[in-house]
Motif scaffolding. Structure first.
Motif, PDB file in Angstrom:
ATOM      1  N   ALA A 160     -41.292  35.790 -30.694  1.00  0.00           N
ATOM      2  CA  ALA A 160     -40.399  34.851 -30.270  1.00  0.00           C
ATOM      3  C   ALA A 160     -40.793  34.371 -28.838  1.00  0.00           C
ATOM      4  O   ALA A 160     -40.872  33.286 -28.440  1.00  0.00           O
ATOM      5  CB  ALA A 160     -39.057  35.216 -30.239  1.00  0.00           C
ATOM      6  N   LEU A 161     -40.966  35.464 -28.037  1.00  0.00           N
ATOM      7  CA  LEU A 161     -41.164  35.203 -26.633  1.00  0.00           C
ATOM      8  C   LEU A 161     -42.734  34.390 -26.505  1.00  0.00           C
ATOM      9  O   LEU A 161     -42.854  33.403 -25.672  1.00  0.00           O
ATOM     10  CB  LEU A 161     -41.412  36.379 -25.894  1.00  0.00           C
ATOM     11  CG  LEU A 161     -40.233  37.148 -25.487  1.00  0.00           C
ATOM     12  CD1 LEU A 161     -40.560  38.542 -24.833  1.00  0.00           C
ATOM     13  CD2 LEU A 161     -39.343  36.373 -24.629  1.00  0.00           C
ATOM     14  N   LYS A 164     -42.202  30.771 -27.466  1.00  0.00           N
ATOM     15  CA  LYS A 164     -41.751  29.839 -26.470  1.00  0.00           C
ATOM     16  C   LYS A 164     -42.864  29.659 -25.279  1.00  0.00           C
ATOM     17  O   LYS A 164     -42.640  28.583 -24.430  1.00  0.00           O
ATOM     18  CB  LYS A 164     -40.442  30.875 -25.606  1.00  0.00           C
ATOM     19  CG  LYS A 164     -39.227  30.916 -26.473  1.00  0.00           C
ATOM     20  CD  LYS A 164     -38.340  31.607 -25.688  1.00  0.00           C
ATOM     21  CE  LYS A 164     -37.225  31.914 -26.606  1.00  0.00           C
ATOM     22  NZ  LYS A 164     -35.910  32.693 -25.804  1.00  0.00           N
ATOM     23  N   LYS A 165     -43.724  30.356 -24.860  1.00  0.00           N
ATOM     24  CA  LYS A 165     -44.824  30.280 -24.037  1.00  0.00           C
ATOM     25  C   LYS A 165     -45.789  29.249 -24.301  1.00  0.00           C
ATOM     26  O   LYS A 165     -46.689  28.678 -23.349  1.00  0.00           O
ATOM     27  CB  LYS A 165     -45.605  31.577 -23.706  1.00  0.00           C
ATOM     28  CG  LYS A 165     -44.766  32.740 -22.893  1.00  0.00           C
ATOM     29  CD  LYS A 165     -45.442  33.727 -22.676  1.00  0.00           C
ATOM     30  CE  LYS A 165     -45.931  33.961 -21.172  1.00  0.00           C
ATOM     31  NZ  LYS A 165     -46.778  35.096 -20.915  1.00  0.00           N
ATOM     32  N   LYS A 166     -45.995  28.867 -25.935  1.00  0.00           N
ATOM     33  CA  LYS A 166     -47.010  28.066 -26.018  1.00  0.00           C
ATOM     34  C   LYS A 166     -46.612  26.524 -25.852  1.00  0.00           C
ATOM     35  O   LYS A 166     -45.515  26.343 -25.767  1.00  0.00           O
ATOM     36  CB  LYS A 166     -47.237  28.014 -27.868  1.00  0.00           C
ATOM     37  CG  LYS A 166     -47.906  29.352 -28.127  1.00  0.00           C
ATOM     38  CD  LYS A 166     -48.326  29.277 -29.480  1.00  0.00           C
ATOM     39  CE  LYS A 166     -48.923  30.553 -29.960  1.00  0.00           C
ATOM     40  NZ  LYS A 166     -49.014  30.839 -31.412  1.00  0.00           N
TER      41      LYS A 166
END
Length: 167
Positions: A160-161, A164-166
């Motif tokens: 999930a983290l 979010k970074k993509k």
């Protein structure tokens, strides 16, 4: 005393999950350290990870004389590797690890070397950091074992983290 800690590195992404900080993705010196640590042949190819190496003296490790070798990583503080003078085996590693909680000195003692597939392999490791000692003993070591697909996939919280970074 801090609960379950999981770490992983798949060749690109370094991550950690623990009770204190939850899921997080490692970058910078932390990621570089995981990359170096994931390579069993790291010392054979030390120039891929370090800018220089030099013998800086001699110290006793568990009562036996060892050469102290300083390796300077591409990113981060120098690390020290201690090689038994008689056998030439790696018997200790000392590093300062950058973490979100600050820099932490870590010492790892390697012992109980046995031959596995013609390779001398440590079957005991003791890690000392922040006034805590973690002792690990291995019953069996296997090289080139079959590993199930997905074994090193990050857990859902880390995925999930990463999502979010993509961009």
């Amino acid at each position: 005393g801090i609960g379950k800690v999981e770490e992983g590195f798949d060749g690109e992404t370094a991550w950690e999950m623990n009770a204190l900080q939850g899921a997080r993705v490692k970058d910078g010196p932390e990621k570089d350290l995981m990359k170096r640590s994931s390579k069993i042949t790291m010392l054979d190819n030390w120039r891929d990870y370090y800018t220089k190496a030099r013998t800086v003296g001699s110290e006793d490790v568990d009562g036996k004389p060892a050469w102290k070798v300083e390796l300077t990583p591409n990113d981060g503080k120098p690390e020290y590797f201690f090689f038994d003078k008689q056998s030439g085996l790696l018997v200790q590693m000392s590093q300062t690890v950058a973490t979100p909680l600050g820099e932490i000195p870590v010492d790892v003692i390697l012992s109980d070397y046995r031959v596995v597939d013609g390779i001398k392999t440590p079957f005991a490791m003791t890690q000392k950091a922040i006034n805590q000692t973690l002792a690990m003993r291995f019953d069996k070591v296997v090289f080139n074992a079959s590993i199930p697909a997905g074994r090193f996939d990050p857990p859902p919280a880390v995925k999930a983290l990463l999502a979010k970074k993509k961009p």
